[in-house]
Design a protein around this motif. Structure first.
Motif, PDB file in Angstrom:
ATOM      1  N   PHE A 185       0.803  -1.225   0.000  1.00  0.00           N
ATOM      2  CA  PHE A 185       0.000   0.000   0.000  1.00  0.00           C
ATOM      3  C   PHE A 185       0.838   1.280   0.000  1.00  0.00           C
ATOM      4  N   SER A 186       2.160   1.156  -0.119  1.00  0.00           N
ATOM      5  CA  SER A 186       3.013   2.343  -0.133  1.00  0.00           C
ATOM      6  C   SER A 186       2.826   3.134  -1.424  1.00  0.00           C
ATOM      7  N   VAL A 187       2.953   4.456  -1.310  1.00  0.00           N
ATOM      8  CA  VAL A 187       2.757   5.326  -2.463  1.00  0.00           C
ATOM      9  C   VAL A 187       4.015   5.365  -3.326  1.00  0.00           C
ATOM     10  N   VAL A 188       3.929   6.079  -4.423  1.00  0.00           N
ATOM     11  CA  VAL A 188       4.976   6.078  -5.433  1.00  0.00           C
ATOM     12  C   VAL A 188       6.319   6.590  -4.897  1.00  0.00           C
ATOM     13  N   GLU A 189       6.316   7.513  -3.944  1.00  0.00           N
ATOM     14  CA  GLU A 189       7.574   8.080  -3.463  1.00  0.00           C
ATOM     15  C   GLU A 189       8.453   7.010  -2.816  1.00  0.00           C
ATOM     16  N   TYR A 190       7.847   5.947  -2.315  1.00  0.00           N
ATOM     17  CA  TYR A 190       8.624   4.855  -1.748  1.00  0.00           C
ATOM     18  C   TYR A 190       9.134   3.918  -2.837  1.00  0.00           C
ATOM     19  N   TRP A 191       8.253   3.501  -3.731  1.00  0.00           N
ATOM     20  CA  TRP A 191       8.651   2.557  -4.775  1.00  0.00           C
ATOM     21  C   TRP A 191       9.601   3.186  -5.788  1.00  0.00           C
ATOM     22  N   ALA A 192       9.541   4.497  -5.950  1.00  0.00           N
ATOM     23  CA  ALA A 192      10.414   5.165  -6.919  1.00  0.00           C
ATOM     24  C   ALA A 192      11.849   5.271  -6.422  1.00  0.00           C
ATOM     25  N   THR A 193      12.045   5.097  -5.113  1.00  0.00           N
ATOM     26  CA  THR A 193      13.381   5.218  -4.525  1.00  0.00           C
ATOM     27  C   THR A 193      13.782   3.883  -3.935  1.00  0.00           C
ATOM     28  N   PHE A 194      14.878   3.312  -4.422  1.00  0.00           N
ATOM     29  CA  PHE A 194      15.344   2.002  -3.973  1.00  0.00           C
ATOM     30  C   PHE A 194      15.531   1.973  -2.462  1.00  0.00           C
ATOM     31  N   ASP A 195      16.164   3.004  -1.911  1.00  0.00           N
ATOM     32  CA  ASP A 195      16.462   3.028  -0.475  1.00  0.00           C
ATOM     33  C   ASP A 195      15.203   2.919   0.369  1.00  0.00           C
ATOM     34  N   ASN A 196      14.151   3.616  -0.027  1.00  0.00           N
ATOM     35  CA  ASN A 196      12.942   3.669   0.797  1.00  0.00           C
ATOM     36  C   ASN A 196      12.234   2.327   0.888  1.00  0.00           C
ATOM     37  N   VAL A 197      11.941   1.731  -0.267  1.00  0.00           N
ATOM     38  CA  VAL A 197      11.185   0.478  -0.241  1.00  0.00           C
ATOM     39  C   VAL A 197      12.060  -0.667   0.258  1.00  0.00           C
ATOM     40  N   ASN A 198      13.359  -0.633  -0.036  1.00  0.00           N
ATOM     41  CA  ASN A 198      14.257  -1.699   0.372  1.00  0.00           C
ATOM     42  C   ASN A 198      14.370  -1.773   1.893  1.00  0.00           C
ATOM     43  N   ARG A 199      14.391  -0.612   2.551  1.00  0.00           N
ATOM     44  CA  ARG A 199      14.526  -0.599   4.002  1.00  0.00           C
ATOM     45  C   ARG A 199      13.285  -1.123   4.722  1.00  0.00           C
ATOM     46  N   MET A 200      12.167  -1.201   4.016  1.00  0.00           N
ATOM     47  CA  MET A 200      10.964  -1.758   4.626  1.00  0.00           C
ATOM     48  C   MET A 200      11.146  -3.223   5.010  1.00  0.00           C
ATOM     49  N   PHE A 201      12.059  -3.907   4.330  1.00  0.00           N
ATOM     50  CA  PHE A 201      12.239  -5.342   4.540  1.00  0.00           C
ATOM     51  C   PHE A 201      13.268  -5.664   5.623  1.00  0.00           C
ATOM     52  N   THR A 202      13.758  -4.669   6.334  1.00  0.00           N
ATOM     53  CA  THR A 202      14.831  -4.886   7.303  1.00  0.00           C
ATOM     54  C   THR A 202      14.447  -5.909   8.367  1.00  0.00           C
ATOM     55  N   LEU A 203      13.212  -5.868   8.829  1.00  0.00           N
ATOM     56  CA  LEU A 203      12.764  -6.779   9.876  1.00  0.00           C
ATOM     57  C   LEU A 203      12.606  -8.210   9.377  1.00  0.00           C
ATOM     58  N   SER A 204      12.485  -8.398   8.069  1.00  0.00           N
ATOM     59  CA  SER A 204      12.149  -9.726   7.535  1.00  0.00           C
ATOM     60  C   SER A 204      13.241 -10.769   7.761  1.00  0.00           C
ATOM     61  N   ILE A 205      14.513 -10.364   7.714  1.00  0.00           N
ATOM     62  CA  ILE A 205      15.598 -11.345   7.805  1.00  0.00           C
ATOM     63  C   ILE A 205      15.637 -12.038   9.175  1.00  0.00           C
ATOM     64  N   PRO A 206      15.701 -11.309  10.305  1.00  0.00           N
ATOM     65  CA  PRO A 206      15.725 -12.028  11.585  1.00  0.00           C
ATOM     66  C   PRO A 206      14.442 -12.793  11.878  1.00  0.00           C
ATOM     67  N   ILE A 207      13.294 -12.241  11.484  1.00  0.00           N
ATOM     68  CA  ILE A 207      12.031 -12.952  11.712  1.00  0.00           C
ATOM     69  C   ILE A 207      11.996 -14.236  10.894  1.00  0.00           C
ATOM     70  N   MET A 208      12.446 -14.181   9.642  1.00  0.00           N
ATOM     71  CA  MET A 208      12.444 -15.376   8.808  1.00  0.00           C
ATOM     72  C   MET A 208      13.412 -16.425   9.340  1.00  0.00           C
TER      73      MET A 208
END
Length: 339
Positions: A272-295
């Motif tokens: 549900f993130s808007v274009v300003e996040y998906w247009a910038t690699f840094d923004n959308v990529n950092r959303m996944f930071t929590l996924s590695i330890p949880i996985m």
């Protein structure tokens, strides 16, 4: 830069109160400024960048050691994916708080487990509420919610598991950080002296499902190799999101859903993130930071779970991050305000 400005405002009486872009959002994420501001005020504000980076790396390494201790012997190698997480490195290089938030969440969960809590489908609450580990974890989780609002994702499985185990004391423990978060957000509203130069409400960061991704696509970007590489990074982020969502197939019970809840919330935020996040690699990529330890924990605690694709793609991201730093991203000039 906002973390620096807030730190100066907190620890330097001679520094004029800064006008932020969005006061409520930035001041709601005061945790990193509190942690870095004190040593920076003692060692010199000109070294703020190095001090912040050193603290972020130190906390990340402590979190790696804690995660490793939580994993069974056969799965301890999974902690290495967290140690070399491209999402955490990307956050640390930008001197923002995503990596700190995740590291503190891991430390808090590790301390809870030392106090008897179990990040598992176990239906019995074995938490020792008088343990110094449990008390320390509670205090750490209360600090966690001041770092980023998305820290609530990391709290979700703790509260849901206590609820599933019908532990009133556990639910109260999990509610304390949430109450701290709500109290601090209310205090920020009361302390607000200027809404900011570009005040934005949280709902402005959300849009229709995947609308932001499709709006970010730019076919003309393939005119050059560097621009094409930047454009392709969006598809890699999308691939990571799809692989993460595919693991939801293992949600077959209420306690399993509780374990997966941080990933479910992370996926929803990305979708549900808007274009300003998906247009910038840094923004959308950092959303996944929590996924590695949880996985890593899910792989260790759920029998026969498979998630090789997610870990392998994180390695690809790490290699691409190195290439990006050397080849794609130019060095940027900066000045330290207020010296």
């Amino acid at each position: 830069q906002f973390f620096y400005l807030i730190a100066r405002d907190l620890f330097d009486p001679s520094f004029d109160e800064p006008v932020l872009d969005t006061y409520r959002m930035r001041m709601g994420r005061i945790g990193m400024s509190l942690l870095v501001g004190l040593p920076a005020s003692l060692l010199g504000w000109q070294s703020y960048g190095l001090i912040a980076f050193a603290i972020l790396q130190l906390v990340h390494i402590l979190a790696f050691l804690s995660l490793r201790s939580m994993l069974s012997e056969k799965n301890r190698y999974l902690a290495l994916f967290f140690l070399f997480s491209p999402f955490s490195y990307n956050s640390s290089l930008l001197l923002v708080s995503d990596s700190l938030m995740v590291a503190v969440a891991v430390l808090g969960l590790a301390m809870l487990e030392k106090g008897g809590f179990r990040f598992s489908t176990d239906g019995e609450d074995r938490t020792d509420y008088r343990s110094r580990w449990t008390i320390g974890a509670t205090l750490l989780l209360c600090f966690l919610v001041t770092i980023r609002d998305t820290a609530l994702f990391a709290l979700a499985p703790i509260g849901l598991l206590f609820l599933y185990r019908k532990s009133l004391r556990g639910v109260i423990l999990a509610a304390l950080p949430v109450l701290v978060f709500l109290a601090w957000m209310a205090a920020v509203r009361l302390l607000e002296t200027h809404p900011g130069s570009n005040p934005v409400h949280y709902d402005a960061k959300l849009g229709g499902p995947m609308v932001g991704f499709f709006q970010s696509l730019n076919g003309e970007a393939f005119a050059s190799i560097k621009d094409a590489a930047r454009e392709m990074s969006k598809y890699l982020n999308l691939l990571y999101l799809l692989i993460m969502v595919s693991t939801f197939f293992y949600i077959r019970s209420l306690p399993t859903a509780a374990l997966f809840s941080p990933l479910v919330f992370t996926a929803a935020l990305s979708v549900f993130s808007v274009v300003e996040y998906w247009a910038t690699f840094d923004n959308v990529n950092r959303m996944f930071t929590l996924s590695i330890p949880i996985m890593a924990l899910l792989r260790d605690r759920i029998p026969n779970m498979r998630s090789h694709g997610l870990f392998l793609l994180s390695v690809v991201f790490l290699l691409l991050l190195a290439v990006r730093l050397v080849w794609l991203k130019p060095a940027m000039a900066f000045t330290t305000i207020g010296l």
